[in-house]
Design a protein around this motif. Structure first.
Motif, PDB file in Angstrom:
ATOM      1  N   ARG A 180      25.467  18.532   7.764  1.00  0.00           N
ATOM      2  CA  ARG A 180      25.441  19.939   7.210  1.00  0.00           C
ATOM      3  C   ARG A 180      24.222  20.335   6.740  1.00  0.00           C
ATOM      4  O   ARG A 180      23.880  21.398   7.001  1.00  0.00           O
ATOM      5  N   ALA A 202      17.398  21.632   3.055  1.00  0.00           N
ATOM      6  CA  ALA A 202      17.654  22.818   2.865  1.00  0.00           C
ATOM      7  C   ALA A 202      16.301  23.426   1.876  1.00  0.00           C
ATOM      8  O   ALA A 202      16.431  24.500   1.124  1.00  0.00           O
ATOM      9  N   GLY A 215      11.024  24.435   3.301  1.00  0.00           N
ATOM     10  CA  GLY A 215      10.222  23.286   3.562  1.00  0.00           C
ATOM     11  C   GLY A 215      11.014  22.444   4.571  1.00  0.00           C
ATOM     12  O   GLY A 215      10.180  21.650   5.379  1.00  0.00           O
ATOM     13  N   ILE A 247      14.312  23.262  -5.087  1.00  0.00           N
ATOM     14  CA  ILE A 247      14.118  24.758  -6.122  1.00  0.00           C
ATOM     15  C   ILE A 247      14.226  24.217  -7.437  1.00  0.00           C
ATOM     16  O   ILE A 247      13.232  24.885  -8.541  1.00  0.00           O
ATOM     17  N   ALA A 271      12.251  22.915   0.006  1.00  0.00           N
ATOM     18  CA  ALA A 271      11.822  22.159  -1.268  1.00  0.00           C
ATOM     19  C   ALA A 271      12.814  22.310  -2.190  1.00  0.00           C
ATOM     20  O   ALA A 271      13.486  23.197  -2.302  1.00  0.00           O
TER      21      ALA A 271
END
Ligand code: CO8
Length: 262
Positions: A63, A67, A112, A71, A69
């Motif tokens: 998947r 996704a 990132g 947050i 750094a």
């Protein structure tokens, strides 16, 4: 030997000479926080100093590669905290690894996560890989090399569009832009393909492989004339290695070379 205990990554040596790091924060889509990066850097340093390892693969889940750094970790940071700790500086430690690193990207490689992939040497992608630099949507900009590496890789117009819109770049487009070296039909095929390539590379002379990575990387940072001169000097230097003699003799004698890695 005591294997270090990791909480955010899984480290394995699934093939001869190949180190595998699997990013493993599934609940956060492998969002990259400081503990994860500390572990990634430690695992890479171990592979770097392990003479039996010839190449490294970094992957995530089906998947998400990563996704971005984290947050939630960044949200309340102040300028002073970011600046004083030189936030994100340690992320680029990966670029000091002299052994080849292949990113096997499935799912999201955003922010990132995209920058992490861009720091590796070769990117392979699965059918649902998605790249992008969505930082603009968060009121910031890429902070781990995205604006520089993506621009060098795909050119100004495409990089500018990606960074300014923050939009997703699907695998077809990523392939067309030259972000990915190869696309696979299944996520598992992508990881296996990366391991195949890593195993192939790990079977060559480690000294030649190190030199090859070094000279290609120099092309990113220097003029053509300097780069060609540097390449030729390193090429000359390899005639001082045993592996050059071994490799060329084996070719002439039609046998498999037995590398000494020196
Ligand atoms: N950080 C923290 N948590 C995250 C992140 C992230 N980057 N991405 C996903 N998660 C978490 C979600 O919060 C959610 O957690 P919870 O279940 O507790 O709410 C869980 O992962 C699952 O995510 P979603 O429910 O959102 O899953 P969807 O399938 O609906 O959506 C997306 C997937 C589209 C990937 C969506 O999660 C998303 O947009 N994520 C953020 C992508 C992003 O903006 N990345 C860039 C981050 S900024 C960055 O990387 C900058 C690097 C340099 C920083 C420079 C600063 C100085």
């Amino acid at each position: 030997e005591n294997a270090p205990a990791y909480e955010n990554i899984i480290v394995d040596t699934p093939r001869p000479g190949v180190g595998l790091v699997t990013l493993n924060r599934p609940k956060a889509l492998n969002a990259l926080n400081s503990p994860l990066f500390k572990e990634l850097n430690a695992a890479l340093a171990n592979f770097q100093s392990d003479a039996s390892i010839g190449a490294i693969v970094i992957t995530g889940s089906n998947r998400a590669f990563a996704a971005g750094a984290d947050i939630k970790e960044m949200a309340s940071k102040t300028f002073s905290e970011a600046y004083n700790a030189d936030f994100l500086a340690t992320w680029s430690q990966l670029t000091t690894i002299t052994k080849p690193i292949i990113a096997a990207v499935n799912g999201f490689a955003l922010g990132g996560g995209c920058e992490l992939a861009l720091m590796t040497d070769i990117i392979y992608a699965g059918p649902k890989a998605v790249f992008g630099q969505p930082e603009i949507k968060l009121g910031v900009i890429p902070g781990a090399g995205g604006s520089q590496r993506l621009t060098k890789l795909v050119g100004k117009s495409r990089a500018m569009e990606a960074v300014l819109t923050g939009r997703n770049i699907d695998v077809e487009e990523a392939e067309k832009w030259g972000i990915t070296a190869k696309r696979f039909d299944t996520p598992e095929g992508c990881v296996e393909g990366a391991l195949d390539t890593a195993e192939l590379i790990a079977g060559y002379s480690k000294i030649a492989v190190k030199a090859a990575k070094e000279v290609v990387n120099v092309s990113e940072e220097t003029s053509l004339a300097e780069g060609v001169r540097f390449e030729r000097r390193v090429f000359h230097g390899l005639f001082a290695t045993q592996d050059q003699k071994i490799g060329m003799k084996a070719f002439v004698e039609k046998v498999k070379p037995e590398w000494k890695h020196e």
